[in-house]
Design a protein around this motif. Sequence first.
Motif, PDB file in Angstrom:
ATOM      1  N   MET A  37       0.779  -1.237   0.000  1.00 37.28           N
ATOM      2  CA  MET A  37       0.000   0.000   0.000  1.00 37.28           C
ATOM      3  C   MET A  37       0.814   1.293   0.000  1.00 37.28           C
ATOM      4  SD  MET A  37      -2.624  -1.264   3.009  1.00 37.28           S
ATOM      5  CE  MET A  37      -3.498   0.304   3.150  1.00 37.28           C
ATOM      6  N   LEU A  38       2.031   1.249   0.526  1.00 38.24           N
ATOM      7  CA  LEU A  38       2.773   2.496   0.737  1.00 38.24           C
ATOM      8  C   LEU A  38       3.781   2.768  -0.365  1.00 38.24           C
ATOM      9  CD1 LEU A  38       3.249   2.350   4.621  1.00 38.24           C
ATOM     10  CD2 LEU A  38       1.364   3.302   3.277  1.00 38.24           C
ATOM     11  N   THR A  39       4.362   3.954  -0.331  1.00 39.62           N
ATOM     12  CA  THR A  39       5.338   4.355  -1.349  1.00 39.62           C
ATOM     13  C   THR A  39       6.702   4.571  -0.710  1.00 39.62           C
ATOM     14  OG1 THR A  39       4.799   6.705  -1.046  1.00 39.62           O
ATOM     15  CG2 THR A  39       3.559   5.503  -2.721  1.00 39.62           C
ATOM     16  N   GLY A  40       7.744   4.487  -1.540  1.00 43.41           N
ATOM     17  CA  GLY A  40       9.087   4.791  -1.073  1.00 43.41           C
ATOM     18  C   GLY A  40       9.872   3.605  -0.552  1.00 43.41           C
ATOM     19  N   LEU A  41       9.303   2.411  -0.615  1.00 42.93           N
ATOM     20  CA  LEU A  41      10.014   1.213  -0.175  1.00 42.93           C
ATOM     21  C   LEU A  41      10.712   0.519  -1.340  1.00 42.93           C
ATOM     22  CD1 LEU A  41       7.402  -0.371   2.266  1.00 42.93           C
ATOM     23  CD2 LEU A  41       9.622   0.601   2.904  1.00 42.93           C
ATOM     24  N   SER A  42      11.780  -0.205  -1.018  1.00 46.58           N
ATOM     25  CA  SER A  42      12.468  -1.017  -2.021  1.00 46.58           C
ATOM     26  C   SER A  42      12.460  -2.503  -1.683  1.00 46.58           C
ATOM     27  CB  SER A  42      13.922  -0.539  -2.178  1.00 46.58           C
ATOM     28  OG  SER A  42      13.958   0.768  -2.715  1.00 46.58           O
ATOM     29  N   ALA A  43      12.099  -2.850  -0.447  1.00 48.25           N
ATOM     30  CA  ALA A  43      12.067  -4.250  -0.021  1.00 48.25           C
ATOM     31  C   ALA A  43      11.320  -4.360   1.299  1.00 48.25           C
ATOM     32  CB  ALA A  43      13.488  -4.792   0.152  1.00 48.25           C
ATOM     33  N   ALA A  44      10.725  -5.535   1.552  1.00 45.18           N
ATOM     34  CA  ALA A  44       9.975  -5.756   2.787  1.00 45.18           C
ATOM     35  C   ALA A  44      10.216  -7.165   3.302  1.00 45.18           C
ATOM     36  CB  ALA A  44       8.473  -5.542   2.554  1.00 45.18           C
ATOM     37  N   ALA A  45      10.414  -7.287   4.632  1.00 45.21           N
ATOM     38  CA  ALA A  45      10.701  -8.591   5.231  1.00 45.21           C
ATOM     39  C   ALA A  45       9.836  -8.820   6.472  1.00 45.21           C
ATOM     40  CB  ALA A  45      12.182  -8.691   5.590  1.00 45.21           C
ATOM     41  N   PRO A  46       8.605  -9.308   6.288  1.00 44.49           N
ATOM     42  CA  PRO A  46       7.756  -9.613   7.442  1.00 44.49           C
ATOM     43  C   PRO A  46       8.147 -10.926   8.119  1.00 44.49           C
ATOM     44  CG  PRO A  46       6.593 -10.093   5.399  1.00 44.49           C
ATOM     45  CD  PRO A  46       7.923  -9.514   5.005  1.00 44.49           C
ATOM     46  N   TYR A  47       8.164 -10.904   9.453  1.00 40.95           N
ATOM     47  CA  TYR A  47       8.373 -12.099  10.256  1.00 40.95           C
ATOM     48  C   TYR A  47       7.034 -12.503  10.861  1.00 40.95           C
ATOM     49  CZ  TYR A  47      13.571 -11.842  10.740  1.00 40.95           C
ATOM     50  OH  TYR A  47      14.935 -11.827  10.547  1.00 40.95           O
ATOM     51  N   TYR A  48       6.648 -13.763  10.675  1.00 37.05           N
ATOM     52  CA  TYR A  48       5.424 -14.354  11.248  1.00 37.05           C
ATOM     53  C   TYR A  48       4.317 -13.319  11.455  1.00 37.05           C
ATOM     54  CZ  TYR A  48       8.852 -13.561  15.077  1.00 37.05           C
ATOM     55  OH  TYR A  48       9.859 -13.062  15.892  1.00 37.05           O
ATOM     56  N   GLY A  49       3.900 -12.731  10.318  1.00 42.99           N
ATOM     57  CA  GLY A  49       2.873 -11.691  10.362  1.00 42.99           C
ATOM     58  C   GLY A  49       1.509 -12.258  10.729  1.00 42.99           C
ATOM     59  N   GLY A  50       1.040 -11.946  11.929  1.00 48.22           N
ATOM     60  CA  GLY A  50      -0.258 -12.441  12.384  1.00 48.22           C
ATOM     61  C   GLY A  50      -1.392 -11.832  11.566  1.00 48.22           C
ATOM     62  N   GLY A  51      -2.173 -12.675  10.913  1.00 50.45           N
ATOM     63  CA  GLY A  51      -3.253 -12.185  10.055  1.00 50.45           C
ATOM     64  C   GLY A  51      -2.852 -12.062   8.601  1.00 50.45           C
ATOM     65  N   MET A  52      -1.566 -12.185   8.330  1.00 50.60           N
ATOM     66  CA  MET A  52      -1.053 -12.011   6.972  1.00 50.60           C
ATOM     67  C   MET A  52      -1.530 -13.090   6.005  1.00 50.60           C
ATOM     68  SD  MET A  52       2.987 -11.444   6.294  1.00 50.60           S
ATOM     69  CE  MET A  52       3.588 -12.107   4.746  1.00 50.60           C
ATOM     70  N   THR A  53      -1.890 -14.247   6.564  1.00 49.27           N
ATOM     71  CA  THR A  53      -2.287 -15.367   5.706  1.00 49.27           C
ATOM     72  C   THR A  53      -3.803 -15.539   5.636  1.00 49.27           C
ATOM     73  OG1 THR A  53      -2.075 -16.949   7.547  1.00 49.27           O
ATOM     74  CG2 THR A  53      -0.119 -16.575   6.180  1.00 49.27           C
ATOM     75  N   VAL A  55       6.803  -4.228  -4.030  1.00 56.75           N
ATOM     76  CA  VAL A  55       8.263  -4.368  -3.893  1.00 56.75           C
ATOM     77  C   VAL A  55       8.596  -5.819  -3.565  1.00 56.75           C
ATOM     78  CG1 VAL A  55       8.556  -1.981  -3.120  1.00 56.75           C
ATOM     79  CG2 VAL A  55       8.206  -3.792  -1.411  1.00 56.75           C
ATOM     80  N   PRO A  56       9.864  -6.221  -3.719  1.00 55.60           N
ATOM     81  CA  PRO A  56      10.252  -7.586  -3.346  1.00 55.60           C
ATOM     82  C   PRO A  56       9.976  -7.859  -1.864  1.00 55.60           C
ATOM     83  CG  PRO A  56      11.962  -6.575  -4.685  1.00 55.60           C
ATOM     84  CD  PRO A  56      10.988  -5.483  -4.349  1.00 55.60           C
ATOM     85  N   VAL A  57       9.476  -9.064  -1.579  1.00 54.61           N
ATOM     86  CA  VAL A  57       9.133  -9.452  -0.209  1.00 54.61           C
ATOM     87  C   VAL A  57       9.833 -10.759   0.153  1.00 54.61           C
ATOM     88  CG1 VAL A  57       7.253 -10.154   1.356  1.00 54.61           C
ATOM     89  CG2 VAL A  57       6.872  -8.318  -0.307  1.00 54.61           C
ATOM     90  N   LEU A  58      10.403 -10.782   1.359  1.00 53.36           N
ATOM     91  CA  LEU A  58      10.983 -11.985   1.955  1.00 53.36           C
ATOM     92  C   LEU A  58      10.196 -12.270   3.222  1.00 53.36           C
ATOM     93  CD1 LEU A  58      13.293 -14.109   2.403  1.00 53.36           C
ATOM     94  CD2 LEU A  58      14.525 -12.294   3.616  1.00 53.36           C
ATOM     95  N   ALA A  59       9.484 -13.396   3.284  1.00 54.39           N
ATOM     96  CA  ALA A  59       8.610 -13.686   4.425  1.00 54.39           C
ATOM     97  C   ALA A  59       9.129 -14.866   5.232  1.00 54.39           C
ATOM     98  CB  ALA A  59       7.190 -13.976   3.934  1.00 54.39           C
ATOM     99  N   HIS A  60       9.131 -14.688   6.561  1.00 50.67           N
ATOM    100  CA  HIS A  60       9.565 -15.731   7.490  1.00 50.67           C
ATOM    101  C   HIS A  60       8.375 -16.212   8.313  1.00 50.67           C
ATOM    102  CE1 HIS A  60      13.693 -14.428   6.654  1.00 50.67           C
ATOM    103  NE2 HIS A  60      13.356 -13.201   6.997  1.00 50.67           N
ATOM    104  N   PHE A  61       8.173 -17.514   8.372  1.00 44.93           N
ATOM    105  CA  PHE A  61       7.104 -18.093   9.189  1.00 44.93           C
ATOM    106  C   PHE A  61       7.653 -19.228  10.048  1.00 44.93           C
ATOM    107  CE2 PHE A  61       4.617 -16.239   5.678  1.00 44.93           C
ATOM    108  CZ  PHE A  61       3.617 -15.590   6.391  1.00 44.93           C
ATOM    109  N   ALA A  62       6.964 -19.491  11.159  1.00 45.21           N
ATOM    110  CA  ALA A  62       7.348 -20.581  12.058  1.00 45.21           C
ATOM    111  C   ALA A  62       6.463 -21.798  11.813  1.00 45.21           C
ATOM    112  CB  ALA A  62       7.219 -20.127  13.512  1.00 45.21           C
ATOM    113  N   GLU A  63       7.067 -22.966  11.820  1.00 47.83           N
ATOM    114  CA  GLU A  63       6.326 -24.195  11.520  1.00 47.83           C
ATOM    115  C   GLU A  63       5.446 -24.649  12.686  1.00 47.83           C
ATOM    116  OE1 GLU A  63       9.406 -26.856  10.257  1.00 47.83           O
ATOM    117  OE2 GLU A  63       9.962 -25.557   8.576  1.00 47.83           O
ATOM    118  N   ASP A  64       5.791 -24.221  13.898  1.00 45.55           N
ATOM    119  CA  ASP A  64       5.011 -24.598  15.077  1.00 45.55           C
ATOM    120  C   ASP A  64       4.278 -23.384  15.651  1.00 45.55           C
ATOM    121  OD1 ASP A  64       5.934 -27.301  15.032  1.00 45.55           O
ATOM    122  OD2 ASP A  64       7.835 -26.613  15.873  1.00 45.55           O
ATOM    123  N   ASP A  65       3.753 -22.556  14.775  1.00 45.95           N
ATOM    124  CA  ASP A  65       3.090 -21.316  15.172  1.00 45.95           C
ATOM    125  C   ASP A  65       1.619 -21.574  15.436  1.00 45.95           C
ATOM    126  OD1 ASP A  65       1.992 -18.714  15.317  1.00 45.95           O
ATOM    127  OD2 ASP A  65       3.531 -17.919  13.966  1.00 45.95           O
TER     128      ASP A  65
END
Length: 229
Positions: A134-150, A161-171
């Motif tokens: 949604m926002l402007t001015g970013l070049s990359a984003a790296a969310p960690y275990y974003g609650g509600g993201m899925t 922008v390019p996104v690198l997402a980290h999730f936990a298998e036992d979350d």
Amino acid sequence: MGTMIELQVADGTRVPAYEARPAGTPKGAVVVIQEIFGVNSHIRAVADGYAAEGYLAVAPAAFHRVKPGVELGYAEADMGEGFGYKTAVEALPAPGVMQDIQAAIDHAAQASAGKVGIVGYCWGGLLTWRSACMLTGLSAAAPYYGGGMTTESEIARQPKVPVLAHFAEDDKWIPLDTVEAFKKAHPEVALHTYAAHHGFNCDQRGAWHAPSARLARERTLAFFAKHLA
């Protein structure tokens, strides 16, 4: 390493933020988005860590519109209190907290004279995903275990922008089948899962898992090195 500053938001609000500056000229900037515990000692330490890697780091107080000065620990009572503030922020009329994050991005770009990435944890991971879409001015984003993201409504968003997402298998908060649904809908997102619990990056929480935290950080630093150069 860091100091508290004030961000001037488009609607006239002044929002506090923790800013950590590198020793030399910044090689870019990273906006750090808090969990539901405020800009506490852990989030400040995360910002300091990015500054130590050469980035200007800015962590805006995402609860400021509903409760200034929140700094919680990780006990059950803290979790309940933080969840209440998060619920209140999510209920704000649009653009709500997103305009505060935009102000942090704009400040980071100006202060670093470089490209800006964003990283966030838990609720901050969700806000990081929304920022990428949604926002402007970013070049990359790296969310960690974003609650509600899925959830379906968030999966429907498209990152700019390019996104690198980290999730936990036992979350217990983010079921793996929803992570798989997210992955299927967004093949453009670099997604990694870790044999750990929700909150594995935070060394102040019982869920901290050092090997996963280290690997995720290495991947995130490489990702930012590529996209913020």
